[in-house]
Design a protein around this motif. Structure first.
Motif, mmCIF file in Angstrom:
data_model
loop_
_atom_site.group_PDB
_atom_site.id
_atom_site.type_symbol
_atom_site.label_atom_id
_atom_site.label_comp_id
_atom_site.label_asym_id
_atom_site.label_seq_id
_atom_site.Cartn_x
_atom_site.Cartn_y
_atom_site.Cartn_z
ATOM 1 N N ALA A 203 0.258 10.720 -19.584
ATOM 2 C CA ALA A 203 1.643 10.580 -20.118
ATOM 3 C C ALA A 203 2.289 11.451 -21.157
ATOM 4 N N ILE A 204 1.269 11.799 -22.025
ATOM 5 C CA ILE A 204 1.707 12.646 -22.973
ATOM 6 C C ILE A 204 1.883 14.096 -22.653
ATOM 7 N N GLY A 205 1.121 14.398 -21.763
ATOM 8 C CA GLY A 205 1.301 15.565 -20.908
ATOM 9 C C GLY A 205 2.388 16.043 -20.319
ATOM 10 N N ALA B 132 0.058 15.999 -10.687
ATOM 11 C CA ALA B 132 -1.243 16.372 -10.294
ATOM 12 C C ALA B 132 -1.842 17.607 -11.127
ATOM 13 N N VAL B 133 -0.966 18.290 -11.515
ATOM 14 C CA VAL B 133 -1.567 19.552 -12.299
ATOM 15 C C VAL B 133 -1.799 18.821 -13.832
ATOM 16 N N ILE B 134 -0.878 17.869 -14.246
ATOM 17 C CA ILE B 134 -1.265 17.263 -15.434
ATOM 18 C C ILE B 134 -2.487 16.335 -15.776
ATOM 19 N N ARG B 135 -2.687 15.873 -14.447
ATOM 20 C CA ARG B 135 -3.957 14.650 -14.340
ATOM 21 C C ARG B 135 -4.999 15.710 -14.665
ATOM 22 N N VAL B 136 -5.111 16.886 -13.628
ATOM 23 C CA VAL B 136 -6.400 17.750 -13.990
ATOM 24 C C VAL B 136 -6.655 18.260 -15.535
ATOM 25 N N LEU B 137 -5.334 18.591 -16.056
ATOM 26 C CA LEU B 137 -5.578 18.965 -17.664
ATOM 27 C C LEU B 137 -6.248 17.886 -18.587
ATOM 28 N N ALA B 138 -5.605 16.622 -18.171
ATOM 29 C CA ALA B 138 -6.092 15.638 -18.962
ATOM 30 C C ALA B 138 -7.522 15.034 -18.671
ATOM 31 N N ASN B 139 -7.660 15.407 -17.685
ATOM 32 C CA ASN B 139 -9.337 14.912 -17.350
ATOM 33 C C ASN B 139 -10.168 16.063 -17.904
ATOM 34 N N TYR B 140 -9.881 17.177 -17.701
ATOM 35 C CA TYR B 140 -10.628 18.306 -18.396
ATOM 36 C C TYR B 140 -10.625 18.301 -19.965
ATOM 37 N N ALA B 141 -9.447 17.813 -20.402
ATOM 38 C CA ALA B 141 -9.190 17.762 -21.979
ATOM 39 C C ALA B 141 -10.238 16.666 -22.455
ATOM 40 N N PHE B 142 -10.201 15.631 -21.811
ATOM 41 C CA PHE B 142 -11.469 14.616 -22.202
ATOM 42 C C PHE B 142 -12.653 14.941 -22.047
ATOM 43 N N LEU B 143 -12.880 15.767 -20.910
ATOM 44 C CA LEU B 143 -14.231 16.181 -20.755
ATOM 45 C C LEU B 143 -14.879 17.047 -21.911
ATOM 46 N N ASP B 144 -13.812 17.824 -22.277
ATOM 47 C CA ASP B 144 -14.214 18.991 -23.445
ATOM 48 C C ASP B 144 -14.406 18.149 -24.701
ATOM 49 N N TYR B 145 -13.429 17.101 -25.059
ATOM 50 C CA TYR B 145 -13.284 16.636 -26.258
ATOM 51 C C TYR B 145 -14.720 15.555 -26.193
ATOM 52 N N ALA B 146 -15.087 15.128 -25.251
ATOM 53 C CA ALA B 146 -16.304 14.127 -25.200
ATOM 54 C C ALA B 146 -17.671 15.118 -25.162
ATOM 55 N N ARG B 147 -17.597 16.357 -25.028
ATOM 56 C CA ARG B 147 -18.866 17.100 -25.120
ATOM 57 C C ARG B 147 -19.580 16.994 -26.307
ATOM 58 N N SER B 148 -21.041 17.017 -26.362
ATOM 59 C CA SER B 148 -21.854 17.242 -27.139
ATOM 60 C C SER B 148 -22.927 18.100 -26.781
ATOM 61 N N PRO B 149 -23.755 18.575 -27.767
ATOM 62 C CA PRO B 149 -25.174 19.424 -27.331
ATOM 63 C C PRO B 149 -25.826 18.626 -26.221
ATOM 64 N N VAL C 39 0.426 27.794 -19.458
ATOM 65 C CA VAL C 39 -0.077 26.381 -18.968
ATOM 66 C C VAL C 39 -1.482 26.418 -19.861
ATOM 67 N N LYS C 40 -2.382 27.136 -20.203
ATOM 68 C CA LYS C 40 -3.390 27.053 -21.072
ATOM 69 C C LYS C 40 -3.244 26.390 -22.262
ATOM 70 N N GLN C 41 -2.162 26.826 -22.782
ATOM 71 C CA GLN C 41 -1.690 26.178 -24.123
ATOM 72 C C GLN C 41 -1.511 24.945 -24.330
ATOM 73 N N LEU C 42 -1.038 24.084 -23.153
ATOM 74 C CA LEU C 42 -1.027 22.638 -22.809
ATOM 75 C C LEU C 42 -2.089 22.072 -22.958
ATOM 76 N N LEU C 43 -3.235 22.704 -22.332
ATOM 77 C CA LEU C 43 -4.717 22.181 -22.102
ATOM 78 C C LEU C 43 -5.098 22.171 -23.722
ATOM 79 N N ALA C 44 -5.131 23.206 -24.380
ATOM 80 C CA ALA C 44 -5.451 23.188 -25.719
ATOM 81 C C ALA C 44 -4.828 22.073 -26.680
ATOM 82 N N PHE C 45 -3.568 21.925 -26.493
ATOM 83 C CA PHE C 45 -2.580 20.891 -27.085
ATOM 84 C C PHE C 45 -3.100 19.495 -26.720
ATOM 85 N N LEU C 46 -3.568 18.914 -25.685
ATOM 86 C CA LEU C 46 -4.202 17.783 -25.154
ATOM 87 C C LEU C 46 -5.379 17.428 -25.920
#
Length: 233
Positions: free
Chosen positions: A72-74, A94-111, A206-213
Motif C-alpha cells: 500500500a505504501i509502495g 503486480a510490480v509493487i507486490r514484487v518490490l514489497a516482497n523482496y524489500a521484506f526479504l532483504d530487511y529480514a535477512r541475517s547471517p 524503479v530501483k530507488q523505490l525498492l531502496a525506499f521500501l
C-alpha cells in the motif's frame, strides 16, 4: 521495554510473562499488561510491529500483513515514478507486490538466513559429484564470504604496520555481516510480471523505490519500538 523482548512472549518454552520489572516505575508489569501493550503497539505502529515479528518468524500472518501494508505504501509512492505511473493498475500493483516482497526479504535477512544453492539448483549434487559450493546440503548461509557474518574484517596493511590485528567494517558487506539481495534478482522477478520496465529504467528509477521500501521497514520498526517503550514506562 524493547521490541527484542517480544520474542520470548511468543515462545511456548520461555518463562511465563507474569512479571516484568519496569525501568521507569517501581511497579511490575503483569502478563496481561504486556499483552495489552503489544496490542496497542500493533494498533499504533502496525507495519513496524508486524515487520519485526515477521523478521523473527513469530507468525506467517505477520509476514503477510507486512507485505500487504508495504505494498500500500509502495502504491502511494509510485506516483512519483513516471515508469510506474504509466502502467495499468493491475500491472503496477503486480510490480509493487514484487518490490514489497523482496524489500521484506532483504530487511529480514541475517547471517544465518538459508538460501538455495544456485550452483546445484538446491540438489546438493553437480555433475554426479557433491556440490563444492554448498557441501552437498543444497542450501547456503547468507553470511558474507569475507567476514563470515561478523561484519568486521582485518585491515591487512594496518595490521602489518602495528603488529596487532586492526579491524574495519567489512568492505564486501558494508558491515552488515550478510550479503544483500542483488538488485538484478529483483529486476528479473519484475520482468516476470511486466515487460514495460527496461534495465535502464530499473537502474535509474524503479530501483530507488525498492531502496525506499527497505528503509521504510527500518524506520517503522524504530517507530514501533518507540511506541512500545512509551506504553510500557
Amino acid at each position: 521495554m524493547k521490541l527484542g523482548s517480544v520474542v520470548k512472549y511468543h515462545c511456548p518454552r520461555s518463562a511465563s510473562p507474569s512479571v516484568v520489572s519496569s525501568p521507569c516505575s517501581p511497579d511490575d508489569i503483569s502478563g496481561t499488561d504486556i499483552m495489552a501493550a503489544l496490542g496497542m503497539t500493533l494498533r499504533r505502529a502496525p507495519l513496524g510491529y508486524s515487520a519485526f515479528c515477521g523478521k523473527m518468524n513469530l507468525s506467517h500472518q505477520d509476514k503477510e500483513r507486512t507485505v500487504r501494508l508495504l505494498t500500500a505504501i509502495g502504491l502511494n509512492r509510485s506516483v512519483f515514478y513516471p515508469a510506474l505511473r504509466k502502467l495499468v493498475d493491475s500491472e503496477r500493483l503486480a510490480v509493487i507486490r514484487v518490490l514489497a516482497n523482496y524489500a521484506f526479504l532483504d530487511y529480514a535477512r541475517s547471517p544465518d538466513t538459508e538460501l538455495p544453492c544456485h550452483a546445484c539448483n538446491s540438489t546438493g549434487w553437480k555433475k554426479g559429484k557433491r556440490c563444492s559450493k554448498c557441501g552437498g546440503k543444497g542450501m547456503m548461509r547468507a553470511a558474507c564470504k569475507d567476514c563470515k557474518g561478523r561484519g568486521q574484517s582485518v585491515h591487512r596493511l594496518k595490521t602489518q604496520m602495528q603488529g596487532v590485528p586492526v579491524y574495519q567494517h567489512c568492505q564486501r558487506c558494508a558491515g552488515h555481516g550478510f550479503e544483500r539481495i542483488a538488485s538484478a534478482v529483483v529486476f528479473s522477478a519484475v520482468c516476470q510480471v511486466t515487460e514495460s520496465i527496461s534495465q535502464d529504467t530499473w537502474n535509474k528509477s524503479v530501483k530507488q523505490l525498492l531502496a525506499f521500501l527497505i528503509s521504510e521497514l527500518y524506520r517503522e520498526e524504530a517507530w514501533a519500538e518507540k511506541h512500545l517503550s512509551v506504553i510500557t514506562k
